[in-house]
Design an enzyme around this catalytic site. Sequence first.
Site, short mmCIF file in Angstrom:
data_model
loop_
_atom_site.label_atom_id
_atom_site.label_comp_id
_atom_site.label_asym_id
_atom_site.label_seq_id
_atom_site.Cartn_x
_atom_site.Cartn_y
_atom_site.Cartn_z
N ARG B 18 -14.42 4.83 8.56
CA ARG B 18 -13.75 6.28 8.67
C ARG B 18 -14.25 7.21 7.40
O ARG B 18 -14.35 8.18 7.39
CB ARG B 18 -12.19 6.04 8.32
CG ARG B 18 -11.89 5.00 7.38
CD ARG B 18 -10.35 4.70 7.00
NE ARG B 18 -10.21 3.73 6.18
CZ ARG B 18 -8.91 3.69 5.38
NH1 ARG B 18 -8.12 4.47 5.36
NH2 ARG B 18 -8.93 2.56 4.51
N SER B 45 -5.85 8.58 4.86
CA SER B 45 -6.48 7.62 5.67
C SER B 45 -7.42 7.97 6.60
O SER B 45 -8.41 7.30 6.71
CB SER B 45 -5.33 7.11 6.68
OG SER B 45 -4.03 6.65 6.02
N GLU B 66 1.43 15.11 16.44
CA GLU B 66 0.42 14.98 17.09
C GLU B 66 0.09 15.72 18.32
O GLU B 66 -0.96 16.51 18.70
CB GLU B 66 -0.14 13.49 17.52
CG GLU B 66 -0.10 12.73 16.16
CD GLU B 66 1.18 12.20 15.48
OE1 GLU B 66 2.16 12.56 16.20
OE2 GLU B 66 1.23 11.76 14.61
N HIS B 117 -8.67 3.82 12.60
CA HIS B 117 -7.53 2.69 12.62
C HIS B 117 -7.75 2.03 14.06
O HIS B 117 -6.47 1.68 14.34
CB HIS B 117 -6.35 3.03 11.95
CG HIS B 117 -6.41 3.27 10.53
ND1 HIS B 117 -7.18 4.27 10.06
CD2 HIS B 117 -5.45 2.70 9.64
CE1 HIS B 117 -6.92 3.87 8.75
NE2 HIS B 117 -5.88 3.01 8.31
C1 LIG Z 1 3.62 9.05 15.70
C2 LIG Z 1 3.12 8.73 14.14
N1 LIG Z 1 2.14 9.65 13.63
C3 LIG Z 1 1.68 8.95 12.39
C4 LIG Z 1 2.22 7.94 11.88
C5 LIG Z 1 1.63 7.60 10.61
N2 LIG Z 1 2.92 7.57 9.53
C6 LIG Z 1 3.47 6.60 9.23
S1 LIG Z 1 4.75 6.64 8.01
C7 LIG Z 1 4.17 8.56 8.09
C8 LIG Z 1 5.02 9.26 6.90
C9 LIG Z 1 6.39 9.21 7.58
O1 LIG Z 1 7.26 10.20 6.82
P1 LIG Z 1 8.52 9.99 6.64
O2 LIG Z 1 9.24 9.77 8.05
O3 LIG Z 1 9.33 11.07 5.64
O4 LIG Z 1 9.00 8.56 5.96
P2 LIG Z 1 8.67 8.04 4.46
O5 LIG Z 1 7.13 8.45 4.03
O6 LIG Z 1 9.58 8.80 3.57
O7 LIG Z 1 8.82 6.54 4.40
C10 LIG Z 1 3.15 8.71 8.76
C11 LIG Z 1 2.57 9.91 9.08
C12 LIG Z 1 2.96 7.26 12.64
N3 LIG Z 1 3.76 5.69 12.32
N4 LIG Z 1 3.51 7.63 13.81
#
Ligand SMILES: Cc1ncc(C[n+]2csc(CCOP(=O)(O)OP(=O)(O)O)c2C)c(N)n1
Lengths: 283, 322
Positions: B18, B45, B66, B117
């Site tokens: 990456r 990432s 997405e 990933h």
């Molecule tokens: C569909 C999807 N896109 C991206 C991710 C990667 N991802 C995991 S947690 C996160 C942030 C989530 O934000 P929030 O819902 O506010 O949770 P917090 O960071 O507060 O725990 C992302 C982008 C994912 N798990 N699923």
Amino acid sequence: MEKQTIEQLEGTASQVRRDCLRMVHAVQSGHPGASLGCTEFFVALYFNQLNHDPNFKMEGKGEDLFFLSNGHISPVWYSVLSRSGYFSPEEMNTFRKLNSRLQGHPATEEGLPGIRIASGSLGQGMSVAIGAAQAKKIDGDDSTVFVLMGDGEQEEGQVWEAAMYAAHWKVDNLIATIDLNRQQIDGPTAEIMDLIDLRAKYESFGWEVIDTLQGNDMKSVVEGLEKAKSLSRKGKPVMNLLHTEMGFGVDFMVGTHKWHGIAPNDEQLADALGQLPETIGDF
Amino acid sequence: MEKTLDLKFNYTEKKDTRSGFGDGFLEAGRRNPNVVGLCADLIGSLKMGAFQKEFPERFFQTGIAEANMMGIAAGMTINGKIPFTGTFANFSTGRVYDQIRQSIAYSGKNVKICASHAGLTLGEDGATHQILEDVGMMKMLPHMTVINPCDYNQTKAATIAIAEYDGPVYLRFGRPSWPIFTDPAQKFEIGKAWKMIEGTDVTIFATGHLVWEAVVAEAILRSEGISAEVINIHTIKPLDEEAILDSVAKTGCAVSAEEHQYNGGLGDSVAQTLARNNPAPMEYVGVNDSFGESGTPTQLLDKYGLDAANIVAAAKKVLARK
Ligand SMILES: Cc1ncc(C[n+]2csc(CCOP(=O)(O)OP(=O)(O)O)c2C)c(N)n1
Ligand SMILES: [Mg+2]
């Protein structure tokens, strides 16, 4: 299970925070930030609010059900599940390791008691919870279905498809909660994708909305859930906006997205554990 | 094991692929002002931060959305922009398949879908994130080019090359730190397989991280008197059928190696080519119809049968079938 008092719940919460940190530290991966921020919510739910049976049955007939949509905060869920008797706390030693039932993100594949759907890919959990709530209605089962989502997660379109559906079908045995910590991976939600006014959004979608303004105060969290319950079964789905601080309980983790998905090192763990009394006994 | 072997390729440094993408993306942005970036809350990432910093006016944070990102990217191509979208491989494909199918592939839009990933080697996050079906999904789409480079240098070169190519591309790379064993000055030719090691007894067709495992496997096989040819299939579609057929005409049997399901992956593309032109015994190294799980990359490659030892075993098995 007997309902814990606020004082007992606070003691349990301290242990749950220790569990989260020790799990994540042991594999040097996982998501401590929102696990700590949602600890009061999980402890209040599993030790005070839910009518649930740790002798796990997938169907959960006659039980309240909980779904975790923001699956990355699995540590806090695994901790409350084990501490409330779904499986042995010792199993937390296997978190994120090969051949474990405690997968990085919650899964049904390995048969971990307490989990009813896989999550991790964000935005999907509320749809599932709505389906489960409707199935209860079909059966005349008067229990409540709970779901937790992240605030960043609200950026997923499916969440709004679900929100529209739940109001249209009057899924009023559903209590959704959003962890309003105002943080996501890349930074504060206001900078990444501004959610502006979630209350107004959900209200305009036809939901009953409440704010739990002190999401890291046990009494407020319990009261918020009580209030949400009292508003349920009145024709509308209920949204509980839970205002929390990411990383709450550990001074150097609180209030920043930096600890969203980073594990503490040995020194940081010792520092953090020093701030959280061991109340039940470490696994 | 690697230490005592006489490897045909060596490495002094390891890095994640990456990062090769991130560095290539920055370079592509410097070369062409039409290159733009989009990312769904995974800038760190995906290693897209350097581009964002240098070209803030050409970079768009989409939030965790997405499907929307794919549509925005498709729209941006209409006046000649070259959008690179960034998120994890699962959310770059399965999550948004219909958006890609209709707005990008069918509409012939010049979007570069950049996916990190991928595969088991993302490790501890587990099966929800370890997509092993993405190559299959993407290669089935007409017009789509599918590329899975093997190390930092090749990923960087591939990223620069796809900016210069006109058409939708799926670029797959990964999270773990991995040996850097290809030339930093390499010219990346889309669709042109690279014969890395000549051999006569069996051909190993490998892609992505497993190219390194194939290099190790070749040395093990050689130490046991078996001569393996190693071909790096960085472009799974369009497939370099000539390279495949030429090699198997000589060796008479094949092993495919990839971090993907048997179903729909590189192995199926190779098998189809052989079946239609020159049927020959073939073995698959890949994941056989199961989901992954949490673990370290090394543990997972071992448990699911994807490491050098498994390539060696597959080579011996296919040799016995000749
Ligand atoms: C569909 C999807 N896109 C991206 C991710 C990667 N991802 C995991 S947690 C996160 C942030 C989530 O934000 P929030 O819902 O506010 O949770 P917090 O960071 O507060 O725990 C992302 C982008 C994912 N798990 N699923
Ligand atoms: Mg958040």
